[in-house]
Structures are given as C-alpha cells and as structure tokens.
Design an enzyme around this catalytic site. Structure first.
Site, PDB file in Angstrom:
ATOM      1  CB  SER A   1     -72.557 -33.515  47.239  1.00 13.84           C
ATOM      2  OG  SER A   1     -72.581 -33.849  45.862  1.00 13.84           O
TER       3      SER A   1
ATOM      4  CE1 TYR B   1     -76.480 -36.964  48.341  1.00 10.70           C
ATOM      5  CE2 TYR B   1     -75.940 -35.641  46.411  1.00 10.70           C
ATOM      6  CZ  TYR B   1     -75.543 -36.403  47.497  1.00 10.70           C
ATOM      7  OH  TYR B   1     -74.203 -36.587  47.746  1.00 10.70           O
TER       8      TYR B   1
END
Length: 257
Positions: free
Chosen positions: A148, A161
């Site tokens: 990401s 995350y």
C-alpha cells in the site's frame, strides 16, 4: 480492458483474497493473459464463485479455494492445494488478502494489533514460504505482495495496517535476496486509493481530496492493480525483483510541504 497478449500463457496462479475488489481485478487480468487461476477466499464464497465463473466464461481455467489465512497451516495447505489443482505446478502467487480496520493507537490492544499483522503480514510469510517449496521444483516463479502507499505515507487510525504493509515491502526485498538463486522473483505492488462500489457515497470528502491530489485525475481501478501484477509475473519483468511498484495515479509525486 487492455489488449490481451497472452503474457501469462501456461502459468498457474494463486490469488489470495480474490473474491472482490482488487483481488477480483488481479484474478481476471491473470486469466485474460492466459493463466489458470486459483481464486482464494475466506468467507466471500459467492463472490469468489462469480469471479471463477467469469474466468471460465473466457475459456480459462479457475477453481475456488477457501482458507483462513490467519492460520499458518491453512496458508500452507492452500498453496499446496492450488499446486495440486495446477498439475503439481504453481508459477505465480499474488498475496492480496488483507484487512484494514480503523482504530486509534491509544487503547489498541495487542490482540487487535496481532489480528491485523497475522492477516496482512504473517500470511504473506507463510504463503510465500509454501509457494517457494513448489516453485523450486518446477523451474522458479514469481511472488507479488499487495502492499500500500500507506507503507510510506501513514494515515490516521491505520497504525497497525501501515506497519504491516511496511513490513510486507521489506519481506519482499528479503525474499527476493534469498530466493533469487532459485529462479524466484519477489516484488510488491503498492496501490493508492482504488475505487469500489459505494466509496464515493461512504467517503465523499476523501474521494474528492484524492482526485484533486492525483496528477492522473482519478481513483484507481482494480484492473490497474491487476495490470501491474501481470507485468511483474510476466517475462517482461524478468530482471525485476525486490522492487516496490507504486500504482497511485501519481499522488506520491506531490510535494508534502
């Protein structure tokens, strides 16, 4: 849809978390380029069956496999089941499955932290290790982790995350270093904001901010991430390993001051 060129003809691929969103886009693009695709899901069985049906409708092969990737043994069993379905071969693994809950660091429990890390990071470790065992015996292959842009650009409420995705990038680099002599390339793709049904209604201000920030002027599409994964799994990327390919419409190029 991009032109189909058969870049992955003859390949057998496993895409985790392929029931919807980015995973669906990856699985469909792999099939369009000639790969047989094992479509993994945990609970979204109907969605995974729909993806597999769309693949079969094109004349390509697909199978739906279920597994809870928070369990190390389940990761290994999944990979070996995919290889058995592929006739003893697995040439490409895309570690896409992940979770993205929102929670402040203050008050976050170790259990909540582990729930994200085990799904986003530990599953990548276990699936990759199992895939390499198969690939070593069949001439090599490719592993692509979906990371990401938050691996390098943290967002509020996403500490667990972001940390997991940063670790995923470094795992790929380490794996590329150690598995390269076996003919196995390992890379990451770091998506920016990828559109999904209802996103503009659920988060209108965030979607608008992203559009304004992106030189490309739009959100990503699942097939944009699929294209990047196809490239990295194809012969076109034969000298690319240990690399993080950012696919974000140029947002990361904008100055932050």
């Amino acid at each position: 849809m991009p032109p189909v060129s058969g870049l992955l003809a003859g390949q057998v691929a496993l895409v985790t978390g392929a029931g919807g969103g980015i995973g669906r886009g990856i699985a469909l693009r792999f099939a369009e380029e000639g790969a047989a695709v094992a479509v993994h899901c945990r609970t979204s069985v109907d969605a995974a069956r729909d993806v597999a049906g769309r693949i079969r409708a094109t004349g390509a092969r697909a199978v739906v496999l279920r597994a809870d990737l928070a369990d190390e043994d389940a990761c290994r069993n999944l990979v070996h089941e995919a290889a058995r379905w592929g006739g003893g071969r697995l040439t490409a693994l895309v570690n896409n499955a992940g979770v993205q809950p929102q929670q402040e660091l203050a008050g976050m429990t170790a259990a909540a932290w582990r729930a994200v890390v085990d799904t986003n990071l530990s599953s990548v470790f276990a699936c990759t290790q199992a895939a390499v065992e198969v690939m070593r015996g069949s001439g090599g292959g490719t592993v692509t982790h979906i990371a990401s842009v938050e691996a390098t650009h943290p967002a509020p409420l996403h500490a667990h995350y972001c940390a997991s995705k940063t670790a995923v990038v470094m795992h790929a680099r380490s794996a590329a270093l150690e598995y390269g002599p076996d003919g196995i390339r390992v890379n990451t793709v770091s998506p920016g904001l990828v559109d999904r049904e209802g996103l503009a209604e659920d988060w209108p201000e965030g979607v608008e901010r992203w559009r304004r920030a992106a030189p490309a002027g739009r959100l990503g599409r699942p097939e944009d991430i699929g294209d990047a994964c196809v490239f990295l799994a194809s012969p076109l990327a034969s000298w690319i390993t240990g690399h993080d390919l950012v696919v974000d419409g140029g947002v990361s190029a904008r100055p932050t001051w």
